[in-house]
Write a protein that holds these residues in place. Structure first.
Motif, PDB file in Angstrom:
ATOM      1  N   TYR A 204       0.747  -0.963   0.023  1.00  0.00           N
ATOM      2  CA  TYR A 204       0.031   0.456   0.224  1.00  0.00           C
ATOM      3  C   TYR A 204       0.807   1.298  -0.149  1.00  0.00           C
ATOM      4  O   TYR A 204       0.319   2.057  -0.644  1.00  0.00           O
ATOM      5  CB  TYR A 204      -0.677  -0.247   0.768  1.00  0.00           C
ATOM      6  CG  TYR A 204      -1.755   0.994   1.696  1.00  0.00           C
ATOM      7  CD1 TYR A 204      -3.191   0.847   0.794  1.00  0.00           C
ATOM      8  CD2 TYR A 204      -1.232   1.989   1.627  1.00  0.00           C
ATOM      9  CE1 TYR A 204      -4.019   1.688   0.416  1.00  0.00           C
ATOM     10  CE2 TYR A 204      -2.356   3.600   2.096  1.00  0.00           C
ATOM     11  CZ  TYR A 204      -3.722   3.276   1.663  1.00  0.00           C
ATOM     12  OH  TYR A 204      -4.261   3.753   1.892  1.00  0.00           O
ATOM     13  N   ALA A 205       1.809   1.407   0.601  1.00  0.00           N
ATOM     14  CA  ALA A 205       2.683   2.325   1.150  1.00  0.00           C
ATOM     15  C   ALA A 205       3.116   2.559  -0.028  1.00  0.00           C
ATOM     16  O   ALA A 205       4.011   4.067  -0.663  1.00  0.00           O
ATOM     17  CB  ALA A 205       3.910   2.400   1.957  1.00  0.00           C
ATOM     18  N   PHE A 206       3.802   1.616  -0.671  1.00  0.00           N
ATOM     19  CA  PHE A 206       4.191   2.219  -2.994  1.00  0.00           C
ATOM     20  C   PHE A 206       3.905   2.971  -3.455  1.00  0.00           C
ATOM     21  O   PHE A 206       4.146   4.262  -4.416  1.00  0.00           O
ATOM     22  CB  PHE A 206       4.899   0.431  -3.692  1.00  0.00           C
ATOM     23  CG  PHE A 206       5.206  -0.502  -2.586  1.00  0.00           C
ATOM     24  CD1 PHE A 206       6.628   0.276  -1.918  1.00  0.00           C
ATOM     25  CD2 PHE A 206       5.301  -1.313  -3.577  1.00  0.00           C
ATOM     26  CE1 PHE A 206       7.206  -1.049  -1.357  1.00  0.00           C
ATOM     27  CE2 PHE A 206       6.308  -2.623  -2.567  1.00  0.00           C
ATOM     28  CZ  PHE A 206       7.204  -2.418  -1.905  1.00  0.00           C
ATOM     29  N   GLU A 207       2.220   2.688  -3.389  1.00  0.00           N
ATOM     30  CA  GLU A 207       1.575   3.950  -4.404  1.00  0.00           C
ATOM     31  C   GLU A 207       1.112   5.236  -3.700  1.00  0.00           C
ATOM     32  O   GLU A 207       1.371   6.239  -3.632  1.00  0.00           O
ATOM     33  CB  GLU A 207       0.342   3.365  -4.031  1.00  0.00           C
ATOM     34  CG  GLU A 207      -1.156   4.111  -5.071  1.00  0.00           C
ATOM     35  CD  GLU A 207      -0.226   4.341  -6.110  1.00  0.00           C
ATOM     36  OE1 GLU A 207       0.365   3.988  -6.683  1.00  0.00           O
ATOM     37  OE2 GLU A 207      -1.308   5.753  -7.108  1.00  0.00           O
ATOM     38  N   TYR A 208       1.088   5.053  -2.165  1.00  0.00           N
ATOM     39  CA  TYR A 208       0.692   6.043  -1.367  1.00  0.00           C
ATOM     40  C   TYR A 208       1.409   6.739  -1.017  1.00  0.00           C
ATOM     41  O   TYR A 208       1.867   8.257  -1.520  1.00  0.00           O
ATOM     42  CB  TYR A 208       0.446   5.611   0.291  1.00  0.00           C
ATOM     43  CG  TYR A 208      -0.180   7.398   0.670  1.00  0.00           C
ATOM     44  CD1 TYR A 208      -1.632   7.269   0.737  1.00  0.00           C
ATOM     45  CD2 TYR A 208       0.982   7.858   1.713  1.00  0.00           C
ATOM     46  CE1 TYR A 208      -1.948   8.238   1.620  1.00  0.00           C
ATOM     47  CE2 TYR A 208      -0.341   8.421   1.997  1.00  0.00           C
ATOM     48  CZ  TYR A 208      -1.669   8.844   2.454  1.00  0.00           C
ATOM     49  OH  TYR A 208      -1.993   9.784   2.938  1.00  0.00           O
ATOM     50  N   MET A 209       3.197   6.002  -1.230  1.00  0.00           N
ATOM     51  CA  MET A 209       4.681   8.083  -1.594  1.00  0.00           C
ATOM     52  C   MET A 209       4.855   7.749  -2.619  1.00  0.00           C
ATOM     53  O   MET A 209       5.875   8.030  -2.658  1.00  0.00           O
ATOM     54  CB  MET A 209       5.160   6.847  -0.316  1.00  0.00           C
ATOM     55  CG  MET A 209       4.980   6.844   1.242  1.00  0.00           C
ATOM     56  SD  MET A 209       3.940   7.504   2.178  1.00  0.00           S
ATOM     57  CE  MET A 209       5.539   8.656   2.383  1.00  0.00           C
ATOM     58  N   ARG A 210       3.947   7.347  -3.409  1.00  0.00           N
ATOM     59  CA  ARG A 210       4.864   7.464  -4.992  1.00  0.00           C
ATOM     60  C   ARG A 210       5.213   9.432  -4.494  1.00  0.00           C
ATOM     61  O   ARG A 210       6.191   9.480  -5.669  1.00  0.00           O
ATOM     62  CB  ARG A 210       3.651   7.640  -5.819  1.00  0.00           C
ATOM     63  CG  ARG A 210       3.653   7.046  -6.966  1.00  0.00           C
ATOM     64  CD  ARG A 210       3.151   6.169  -7.814  1.00  0.00           C
ATOM     65  NE  ARG A 210       1.592   6.753  -7.589  1.00  0.00           N
ATOM     66  CZ  ARG A 210       0.922   7.776  -8.231  1.00  0.00           C
ATOM     67  NH1 ARG A 210       2.011   8.577  -9.286  1.00  0.00           N
ATOM     68  NH2 ARG A 210      -0.100   8.146  -8.183  1.00  0.00           N
ATOM     69  N   ARG A 211       4.390   9.736  -4.891  1.00  0.00           N
ATOM     70  CA  ARG A 211       4.845  11.455  -4.851  1.00  0.00           C
ATOM     71  C   ARG A 211       5.947  12.411  -3.790  1.00  0.00           C
ATOM     72  O   ARG A 211       6.054  13.072  -4.547  1.00  0.00           O
ATOM     73  CB  ARG A 211       3.880  12.254  -4.870  1.00  0.00           C
ATOM     74  CG  ARG A 211       2.865  12.055  -6.084  1.00  0.00           C
ATOM     75  CD  ARG A 211       2.114  12.425  -6.391  1.00  0.00           C
ATOM     76  NE  ARG A 211       0.801  12.731  -5.298  1.00  0.00           N
ATOM     77  CZ  ARG A 211      -0.239  11.982  -5.802  1.00  0.00           C
ATOM     78  NH1 ARG A 211      -0.666  11.575  -6.769  1.00  0.00           N
ATOM     79  NH2 ARG A 211      -1.194  12.101  -4.390  1.00  0.00           N
ATOM     80  N   SER A 212       6.005  11.211  -2.634  1.00  0.00           N
ATOM     81  CA  SER A 212       7.239  11.768  -1.531  1.00  0.00           C
ATOM     82  C   SER A 212       8.698  11.897  -1.947  1.00  0.00           C
ATOM     83  O   SER A 212       9.267  10.854  -3.424  1.00  0.00           O
ATOM     84  CB  SER A 212       7.016  10.671  -0.344  1.00  0.00           C
ATOM     85  OG  SER A 212       8.117  11.132   0.008  1.00  0.00           O
ATOM     86  N   ALA A 213       9.394  12.860  -1.590  1.00  0.00           N
ATOM     87  CA  ALA A 213      11.188  12.749  -2.078  1.00  0.00           C
ATOM     88  C   ALA A 213      11.687  12.504  -1.084  1.00  0.00           C
ATOM     89  O   ALA A 213      13.406  12.350  -1.253  1.00  0.00           O
ATOM     90  CB  ALA A 213      10.695  14.966  -2.707  1.00  0.00           C
TER      91      ALA A 213
END
Lengths: 562, 541
Positions: free
Chosen positions: A113-122
């Protein structure tokens, strides 16, 4: 899985380690995520894809090891360090199995789930490193064989999760992080006072059902030990958001939702509940404590928290904070079970720990999916979204019903067990507790059901005729129904409403995040999010329908038979 | 626990599965009708066959825990409730076909409608209190979308009120159960009380408190004072078939819960000795009087009927509280005959709203001449509720009063019949004037077509914002109804409906149900024998 299968390695293993035999495997689920998680920070991955594969491999391997250990785990202890009478020791017992099993089951879907949720994180390298390392620390707490070991990793837990809480590195995050570390360290200090008393008066620091104090010691020092128990209970309860130290949990919702979900609903806070089980049942003797002022004090704290958390959740308008306050209340259900100080109470607390972990992570993931796709966080903005994000809201609804205790979900079983244990415990305060929990169930319905109502029955004026695409604004922009040719106006209105949330980050990225065409074509997130969400939601139902083996197992553990 | 009848799961699982499946099938309008009618008919056939061929069979659905089976059992009480559900459901399904507008909410309606049938069957069949609680909770969640069907704020307000009261009731039931479990095991329902010998019969405070919690928790659904407030809010906003279900079956679920707790769990012996019995009787009598009084004062038809339900279901509870064989038989007869009468009355009002635009009592003037069949059914059901012999309501009230006079309840054994009689007068007072004015409008109105239409239009104008009026039938009033809708979606809904629903689809189920209720009322011998055997088993004499 025994060490015998790896016999060909024997010549290469030093004698000291070889003598540890099968118990060496206990270190694997701790070392694996700690070491490889830390490595993830430094390794040059090249592409995001490779990082994902690496992290998922580490997490899944750890989970598999945990599951393997649960079935074929060694009975003997593994001592890593020894100084005097104290030691850092791991051992696998029933209670640890439950907790490690829960962590092992929740981490892989949470990672996906985190892969998609954090996709835009730097800040991905840091995030994934600490996310994975936390798993190792949690498992170490599960396997800890004595109070010292547990205390050590309990402190470490604060440190590895701090970077996750302050992930966004902005003012609110730092404030929340400060609050988190202040509360946690303060609580651990109280836990340390408990450690000193246990070390001085106890036969050992080891966790054994029935405790470490002999009847003679208790007869002589019962008074001071009771005080130590209450101090340690309140101290270790800080991470479970026990009143009066519950304030950090709602504040910590500034973290990314995936962190809030896994750590502040399932893992970290449950580590605290787990520690309190160890303290109450495995260090102290419930027969000595039962009916004393110490039990009453601890139970009163949990009951206050139950009411307070549920009531605060009721009038909190922001979805994530509402869920956080709900967590505050629900965690104290677990602690209430612990303070019943009967085997049934322990079994009920264990069941509630598992059930709530599953349910709350699903709810937070639903909330995260909504946030990810729309940047909406206020409950009032969810009007009519049930039709637009059917999968998300179906999962959310199932979990919400489970949280309310609707049969036949696992939430119902857990509530039933807990209430029954309370009614049978014979303590008058526990009977009051039944009423408080009953009240809290009503409050739970009062803060969850309106969300579902709003999602499917927005109740806007004039949404009767045609396709409903309502978006109620935060500032009361009103609701727009697309009847005939009013589509443009509706999407414009919804667009402004979406930007007007209290989320300062959200406002900036809103335009980029929203799919073309405004918010009128909101839809379910991609499979990387919906699949874990669906699996977890389905589990709440499946475990409720076929949870019999689980319940039997927990009962045996609470009686010291497993 | 023997698993003698897996067939028993079908009445529960068939409608539930059919409801779950419906949204994925993407059926056309006619397909949906055939699908729902087929399910209702098959299910009804199945239920009647089971009652006839396999009485007493039982089966475990699944295990919640090592000592907690969710299991179904077809005992005589279950058979009665199940048969009622089965027959009502066929009628309601056909009525819905003519009543529910063919828009995008239709699928949702039928899905939950089917699901509700399964849940009601499960409620009747529940073999222990946990199973009962499971279906009791789901009753709420299944009925909520049906009440909110129209989707306007009034409907949602009604639905939410229902939800709040239901959740409150379920919470009280749960806490009550748990407090009882502190003293006994989780036993299956047994005639005469599963815990009869186990809970202290001296009237321990905790047991009594737990039982009171249970009674008031179930009372939330049964509309017992002071928890009756959801009925007059939820009934008027729901579509007519749903209002009918609420009154005829859903409120009875609360009463069923009370029967299960009093007669199958705690045992009449315990309750006979408890002081709380008189508290409960007082509340019931207050509810009877209050409901009738409020109904008498209420001009809105559906609301009047809802208040009437509050009062009439309290009759049923009164029969239960007597702990007398005759009283119990009266209670079950009231369950059956009030169910039938209220079902017919609500469906009649549905037709009146849909085809004549009548919402208030005052607008009924002369309707009887234009819709003789509908108003005829209305009149028969009203007479039955008022307790006019030889109709069904009379039989049940006769038994209730007989039971009250025989029961050893001090002052209540004459106070009860007095309240019942006053309430019967009030019932006649609030149900018969509408009938009279419908058939005999008196001078000045004349019952001509023109004046009728004027009345219809005014009514719709006042009730603006309620979507169901938009679909009003093929009368001249339709155009006016659309315009009077004041910019709400009524206009849209009215416009979509090119061909008006034909009259017979609404009246035919109505007439059949009325005929059935007459038939039952005129030949009640076998039913009375059945009930005598049941109450003898429960009360031990």
């Amino acid at each position: 899985m025994t060490v015998r299968t790896c016999a060909f390695l024997y010549p290469f293993i030093p004698g000291e380690v070889r003598r540890l035999k099968a118990s060496i495997w206990l270190a694997a689920p701790v070392i694996l995520p700690l070491f490889f998680g830390a490595c993830a920070f430094f390794l040059p991955f090249g592409s995001e894809r490779r990082r994902y594969i690496y992290i998922l491999t580490v997490v899944c391997l750890t989970s598999l090891t945990v599951i393997g250990l649960n079935f074929w785990g060694p009975g003997e202890a593994l001592t890593l360090l020894r100084f005097g009478a104290m030691s850092i020791t791991f051992r696998l017992d029933g209670l640890g199995k439950v907790f490690s099993f829960m962590a092992a089951g929740l981490w892989p879907p949470a990672t996906v789930y985190a892969f998609e949720y954090m996709r835009r994180s730097a800040k991905k390298p840091m995030f994934y490193a600490f996310y994975t390392m936390t798993m190792g620390v949690i498992l170490a707490i599960a396997y800890a064989d004595n109070y010292l070991t547990m205390y050590l990793f309990y402190e470490l837990l604060t440190l590895v999760t701090l970077p996750l809480v302050i992930h966004h590195m902005n003012r609110p995050s730092y404030d929340a992080g400060k609050k988190y570390i202040f509360y946690s360290v303060g609580g651990a200090a109280l836990g340390f006072i408990g450690l000193v008393f246990i070390a001085v008066y106890g036969a050992s620091l080891d966790f054994r059902l029935g405790g470490v104090f002999s009847a003679a010691v208790w007869a002589k020092y019962g008074g001071v030990l009771s005080q130590a128990f209450v101090l340690a209970f309140a101290g270790l309860g800080v991470k479970a958001a026990l009143f009066p130290a519950h304030g950090w949990l709602p504040a910590a919702t500034v973290a990314p939702t995936t962190v809030t979900a896994l750590l502040h609903a399932a893992a970290v806070v449950k580590a605290s509940a787990f520690a309190l089980m160890r303290l109450t049942y495995y260090i102290f003797n419930i027969d000595f404590l039962w009916g004393t002022w110490a039990q009453w004090a601890a139970m009163a704290l949990t009951l206050i928290t139950i009411f307070l958390g549920s009531a605060r959740a009721w009038y909190t308008g922001q979805l994530k904070r509402r869920l956080a306050y709900s967590t505050v209340g629900q965690l104290s259900y677990v602690l209430f079970g612990v303070t019943l100080m009967t085997p049934e109470g322990l079994a009920a607390a264990l069941l509630y720990m598992v059930a709530h972990g599953l349910i709350k992570i699903t709810l937070f993931y639903g909330c995260g999916a909504i946030q990810h796709m729309t940047r909406r966080l206020e409950v009032s903005e969810l009007a009519g979204m049930g039709r637009q994000m059917p999968l998300t809201f179906a999962a959310f609804a199932l979990a919400a019903l489970a949280l309310m205790g609707a049969p036949p979900t696992i939430g119902f079983m857990a509530k039933l067990r807990l209430l029954r244990a309370a009614a049978q415990s014979g303590s008058p305060l526990a009977l009051l507790g039944v009423l408080v929990v009953g009240l809290s169930i009503l409050l739970t319905a009062a803060y969850m059901l309106p969300i579902l109502r709003l999602a499917w029955f927005p109740g806007a004026e004039g949404n009767v005729g045609g396709a409903v695409a309502a978006g109620a604004g935060a500032a009361g922009t009103g609701t727009d129904a697309v009847g005939g040719g009013a589509t443009e106006a509706a999407s414009a209105g919804a667009g402004t409403a979406g930007g007007g949330t209290g989320d300062s980050r959200g406002a900036g990225t809103d335009a980029a995040a929203a799919p073309p065409g405004g918010l009128t074509n909101i839809m379910d997130p991609p499979g990387l999010m919906t699949v874990p969400l669906g699996i977890l939601a389905a589990l709440t139902l499946i475990l409720g329908l076929c949870g019999r083996p689980l319940l039997e197992w927990l009962t045996r553990i609470s009686l010291g038979l497993a | 626990m023997s698993n003698s009848g897996p067939l028993l799961f079908l009445p529960v699982l068939t409608p539930l599965a059919a409801g779950l499946l419906l949204p994925w099938l993407r059926l056309t309008g006619a397909g949906k009708r055939i699908y729902t009618a087929g399910t209702a008919l098959i299910n009804a056939g199945l239920i009647l066959l089971l009652i006839w061929g396999r009485p007493g069979s039982e089966g475990v659905l699944f295990w919640l825990a090592e000592d907690l089976p969710v299991f179904l059992r077809l005992d005589p009480l279950a058979a009665i409730y199940l048969a009622l559900t089965a027959v009502f459901w066929v009628g309601l399904t056909f009525f819905s076909h003519g009543y529910i507008a063919a828009d995008e909410r239709e699928t949702r309606y039928y899905a939950f409608f089917l699901g509700l049938a399964g849940v009601l069957a499960g409620l009747g069949l529940a073999g222990n209190i946990v199973t009962f609680y499971l279906f009791f909770e789901w009753l709420t969640f299944m009925a909520f979308p049906l009440i909110c069907h129209n989707g306007d704020s009034e409907a949602i307000n009604g639905g939410m009120t229902f939800l709040i009261y239901s959740v409150l009731g379920a919470g009280m039931v749960l806490v009550g159960l748990v407090l009882l479990w502190g003293e006994g095991p989780i036993a299956a329902f047994a005639p005469g009380g599963a815990w009869a010998g186990q809970i202290p019969s001296a009237g321990g405070g905790r047991t009594t408190a737990a039982l009171l919690l249970l009674l008031f928790g179930f009372g939330c659904k049964a509309g017992m004072y002071p928890l009756h407030a959801w009925l007059p809010v939820a009934h008027p906003v729901a579509p007519a078939p749903v209002s009918a279900v609420l009154s005829a079956l859903l409120t009875k679920a609360g009463a069923l819960g009370m029967i299960r707790v009093l007669y199958y769990l705690a045992g009449p012996a315990y309750w006979r000795a408890a002081w709380a019995r008189y508290l409960w009787l007082t509340v019931i009598l207050a509810t009877i009087f209050l409901g009738s009084m409020l109904a008498f004062r209420e001009p809105l038809l559906k609301k009047r009927l809802a208040y009437s339900s509050v009062s009439q279901i309290a009759y049923l509870l009164f029969g239960l509280a007597l702990l007398e064989p005759a009283g119990f038989a009266g209670a079950i007869l009231q369950l059956i005959f009030h169910g039938l009468a209220k079902l017919i009355l609500f469906l009649c009002v549905g037709v009146l709203i849909r085809q004549a635009g009548c919402r208030e009592v005052g607008e009924l003037k002369g309707v009887g001449r234009r819709m003789p069949a509908v108003m005829g059914c209305f009149a028969l059901a009203a007479l039955s509720l008022a307790g006019v012999p030889p109709l069904g309501g009379f039989i049940s009230k006769w038994y209730l009063i007989k039971g009250a006079l025989a029961a050893d309840i001090g002052i209540f054994s004459w106070l009860g019949p007095v309240v019942l009689l006053i309430s019967a007068l009030l019932t006649a007072g609030y149900l018969l004037p509408p009938v009279i004015s419908a058939f005999f409008p008196g001078a000045g109105v004349g019952g001509t077509r023109e004046s009728f239409d004027v009345a219809g239009v005014t009514g719709v104008g006042e009730a603006s914002g309620v979507a169901e009026t938009g679909g009003a039938g093929g009368d001249a009033g339709v155009a006016g109804a659309g315009e009077a809708g004041e910019g709400t979606a009524v206009a849209g809904a009215g416009g979509q409906r090119a061909t008006p629903a034909s009259d017979w689809r609404l009246t035919a189920p109505l007439v059949v149900l009325t005929a059935l209720s007459l038939l039952l009322a005129l030949s009640p011998g076998w039913l009375l024998d059945y009930l005598a055997a049941l109450s003898a088993a429960l009360l031990g004499d």
